[in-house]
Motif scaffolding. Structure first.
Motif, PDB file in Angstrom:
ATOM      1  N   MET A   1     -31.974  44.700  56.930  1.00 18.98           N
ATOM      2  CA  MET A   1     -33.212  44.883  57.026  1.00 18.98           C
ATOM      3  C   MET A   1     -33.758  46.289  56.444  1.00 18.98           C
ATOM      4  SD  MET A   1     -36.392  43.978  57.699  1.00 18.98           S
ATOM      5  CE  MET A   1     -36.403  42.391  58.772  1.00 18.98           C
ATOM      6  N   ILE A   2     -34.625  46.476  55.795  1.00 20.33           N
ATOM      7  CA  ILE A   2     -35.176  47.676  54.998  1.00 20.33           C
ATOM      8  C   ILE A   2     -36.326  48.125  55.610  1.00 20.33           C
ATOM      9  CG2 ILE A   2     -35.987  48.922  53.047  1.00 20.33           C
ATOM     10  CD1 ILE A   2     -33.888  47.481  51.357  1.00 20.33           C
ATOM     11  N   ASN A   3     -36.588  49.365  56.280  1.00 15.40           N
ATOM     12  CA  ASN A   3     -37.671  49.791  56.717  1.00 15.40           C
ATOM     13  C   ASN A   3     -38.585  50.808  55.531  1.00 15.40           C
ATOM     14  OD1 ASN A   3     -37.150  48.629  59.218  1.00 15.40           O
ATOM     15  ND2 ASN A   3     -36.307  50.561  59.999  1.00 15.40           N
ATOM     16  N   LEU A   4     -39.619  50.425  55.211  1.00 15.02           N
ATOM     17  CA  LEU A   4     -40.255  51.097  54.223  1.00 15.02           C
ATOM     18  C   LEU A   4     -41.248  52.101  54.837  1.00 15.02           C
ATOM     19  CD1 LEU A   4     -41.249  51.705  51.403  1.00 15.02           C
ATOM     20  CD2 LEU A   4     -42.696  49.537  51.396  1.00 15.02           C
ATOM     21  N   TYR A   5     -41.190  53.363  54.618  1.00 13.76           N
ATOM     22  CA  TYR A   5     -42.260  54.385  55.047  1.00 13.76           C
ATOM     23  C   TYR A   5     -43.330  54.685  53.635  1.00 13.76           C
ATOM     24  CZ  TYR A   5     -38.916  54.486  58.927  1.00 13.76           C
ATOM     25  OH  TYR A   5     -38.196  54.327  59.963  1.00 13.76           O
ATOM     26  N   THR A   6     -44.441  54.208  53.914  1.00 15.29           N
ATOM     27  CA  THR A   6     -45.246  54.371  52.796  1.00 15.29           C
ATOM     28  C   THR A   6     -46.653  54.406  53.168  1.00 15.29           C
ATOM     29  OG1 THR A   6     -45.781  53.525  50.519  1.00 15.29           O
ATOM     30  CG2 THR A   6     -45.648  51.883  52.654  1.00 15.29           C
ATOM     31  N   LYS A  14     -45.363  50.855  44.561  1.00 16.59           N
ATOM     32  CA  LYS A  14     -44.183  50.579  43.746  1.00 16.59           C
ATOM     33  C   LYS A  14     -43.110  49.919  44.405  1.00 16.59           C
ATOM     34  CE  LYS A  14     -44.917  54.049  40.301  1.00 16.59           C
ATOM     35  NZ  LYS A  14     -44.348  55.598  39.796  1.00 16.59           N
ATOM     36  N   ILE A  15     -42.697  50.487  45.426  1.00 15.43           N
ATOM     37  CA  ILE A  15     -41.419  50.068  46.327  1.00 15.43           C
ATOM     38  C   ILE A  15     -41.895  48.681  47.034  1.00 15.43           C
ATOM     39  CG2 ILE A  15     -39.774  50.697  48.009  1.00 15.43           C
ATOM     40  CD1 ILE A  15     -39.994  52.374  45.477  1.00 15.43           C
ATOM     41  N   SER A  16     -43.090  48.480  47.524  1.00  8.89           N
ATOM     42  CA  SER A  16     -43.271  47.207  48.141  1.00  8.89           C
ATOM     43  C   SER A  16     -43.337  46.032  47.143  1.00  8.89           C
ATOM     44  CB  SER A  16     -44.587  47.057  48.826  1.00  8.89           C
ATOM     45  OG  SER A  16     -45.703  47.739  48.278  1.00  8.89           O
ATOM     46  N   ILE A  17     -43.927  46.391  45.883  1.00  9.38           N
ATOM     47  CA  ILE A  17     -43.837  45.191  44.999  1.00  9.38           C
ATOM     48  C   ILE A  17     -42.409  45.007  44.441  1.00  9.38           C
ATOM     49  CG2 ILE A  17     -44.312  45.070  42.425  1.00  9.38           C
ATOM     50  CD1 ILE A  17     -46.760  46.812  42.634  1.00  9.38           C
ATOM     51  N   MET A  18     -41.551  46.105  44.276  1.00  7.03           N
ATOM     52  CA  MET A  18     -39.952  45.651  44.230  1.00  7.03           C
ATOM     53  C   MET A  18     -39.376  44.918  44.980  1.00  7.03           C
ATOM     54  SD  MET A  18     -37.507  45.833  41.848  1.00  7.03           S
ATOM     55  CE  MET A  18     -36.626  47.065  41.183  1.00  7.03           C
ATOM     56  N   LEU A  19     -39.659  45.372  46.213  1.00  8.68           N
ATOM     57  CA  LEU A  19     -39.032  44.512  47.249  1.00  8.68           C
ATOM     58  C   LEU A  19     -39.487  42.985  47.587  1.00  8.68           C
ATOM     59  CD1 LEU A  19     -39.326  47.320  50.342  1.00  8.68           C
ATOM     60  CD2 LEU A  19     -37.132  46.364  49.388  1.00  8.68           C
ATOM     61  N   VAL A  24     -36.559  40.636  49.246  1.00 11.10           N
ATOM     62  CA  VAL A  24     -35.496  41.518  50.328  1.00 11.10           C
ATOM     63  C   VAL A  24     -36.511  41.536  51.737  1.00 11.10           C
ATOM     64  CG1 VAL A  24     -34.575  43.674  51.131  1.00 11.10           C
ATOM     65  CG2 VAL A  24     -34.387  42.745  48.676  1.00 11.10           C
ATOM     66  N   ASP A  25     -35.921  41.174  52.911  1.00 15.83           N
ATOM     67  CA  ASP A  25     -36.503  41.458  54.079  1.00 15.83           C
ATOM     68  C   ASP A  25     -36.695  42.883  54.315  1.00 15.83           C
ATOM     69  OD1 ASP A  25     -36.728  38.665  54.613  1.00 15.83           O
ATOM     70  OD2 ASP A  25     -34.900  38.763  55.510  1.00 15.83           O
ATOM     71  N   TYR A  26     -37.921  43.147  54.712  1.00 10.04           N
ATOM     72  CA  TYR A  26     -38.640  44.554  54.877  1.00 10.04           C
ATOM     73  C   TYR A  26     -39.634  44.723  55.922  1.00 10.04           C
ATOM     74  CZ  TYR A  26     -42.423  44.259  51.594  1.00 10.04           C
ATOM     75  OH  TYR A  26     -43.561  44.207  50.976  1.00 10.04           O
ATOM     76  N   THR A  27     -39.894  45.686  56.670  1.00 12.01           N
ATOM     77  CA  THR A  27     -40.833  46.130  57.547  1.00 12.01           C
ATOM     78  C   THR A  27     -41.696  47.342  57.034  1.00 12.01           C
ATOM     79  OG1 THR A  27     -39.630  47.387  59.041  1.00 12.01           O
ATOM     80  CG2 THR A  27     -39.686  45.072  59.530  1.00 12.01           C
ATOM     81  N   VAL A  28     -42.913  47.410  57.187  1.00 11.97           N
ATOM     82  CA  VAL A  28     -43.814  48.635  56.581  1.00 11.97           C
ATOM     83  C   VAL A  28     -43.941  49.550  57.873  1.00 11.97           C
ATOM     84  CG1 VAL A  28     -45.616  49.410  55.579  1.00 11.97           C
ATOM     85  CG2 VAL A  28     -44.447  47.199  54.773  1.00 11.97           C
ATOM     86  N   SER A  29     -43.585  50.727  57.685  1.00 13.35           N
ATOM     87  CA  SER A  29     -44.228  51.806  58.773  1.00 13.35           C
ATOM     88  C   SER A  29     -45.229  52.799  57.817  1.00 13.35           C
ATOM     89  CB  SER A  29     -42.954  52.839  59.196  1.00 13.35           C
ATOM     90  OG  SER A  29     -42.053  51.793  59.969  1.00 13.35           O
ATOM     91  N   PRO A  30     -46.482  52.661  58.379  1.00 11.91           N
ATOM     92  CA  PRO A  30     -47.336  53.475  57.524  1.00 11.91           C
ATOM     93  C   PRO A  30     -47.161  54.892  58.108  1.00 11.91           C
ATOM     94  CG  PRO A  30     -48.536  51.921  58.915  1.00 11.91           C
ATOM     95  CD  PRO A  30     -47.127  51.729  59.063  1.00 11.91           C
TER      96      PRO A  30
END
Length: 77
Positions: A1-6, A14-19, A24-30
């Motif tokens: 699991m990838i945590n995306l900080y954005t 760009k990163i959420s579009i690529m994921l 890929v399973d990911y969560t977003v942390s604003p």
């Protein structure tokens, strides 16, 4: 699991579009740039230059991997 900080910026998107494209399973942390959240000690531990986006890959073998800067993240993905 990838945590995306954005945050809602072009580089952040760009990163959420690529994921999404990779499936890929990911969560977003604003990271609220208006509230200077990028300077918090917790975020600075992930992204020492205090910029979004950043990811933490918890699915890698061994310890989690933190990567920052959109170009580096895209290359990693």
């Amino acid at each position: 699991m990838i945590n995306l900080y954005t945050w809602a910026t072009p580089n952040g998107r760009k990163i959420s579009i690529m994921l999404e494209e990779l499936g890929v399973d990911y969560t977003v942390s604003p990271v609220d740039l208006g509230k200077l959240a990028q300077f918090s000690p917790a975020f600075t531990a992930i992204s020492p230059n205090n910029k979004i986006p950043a990811i933490v890959d918890n699915g890698a073998e061994g310890a989690p991997i933190a990567i920052f800067e959109s170009g580096a993240i895209l290359t990693y993905l």
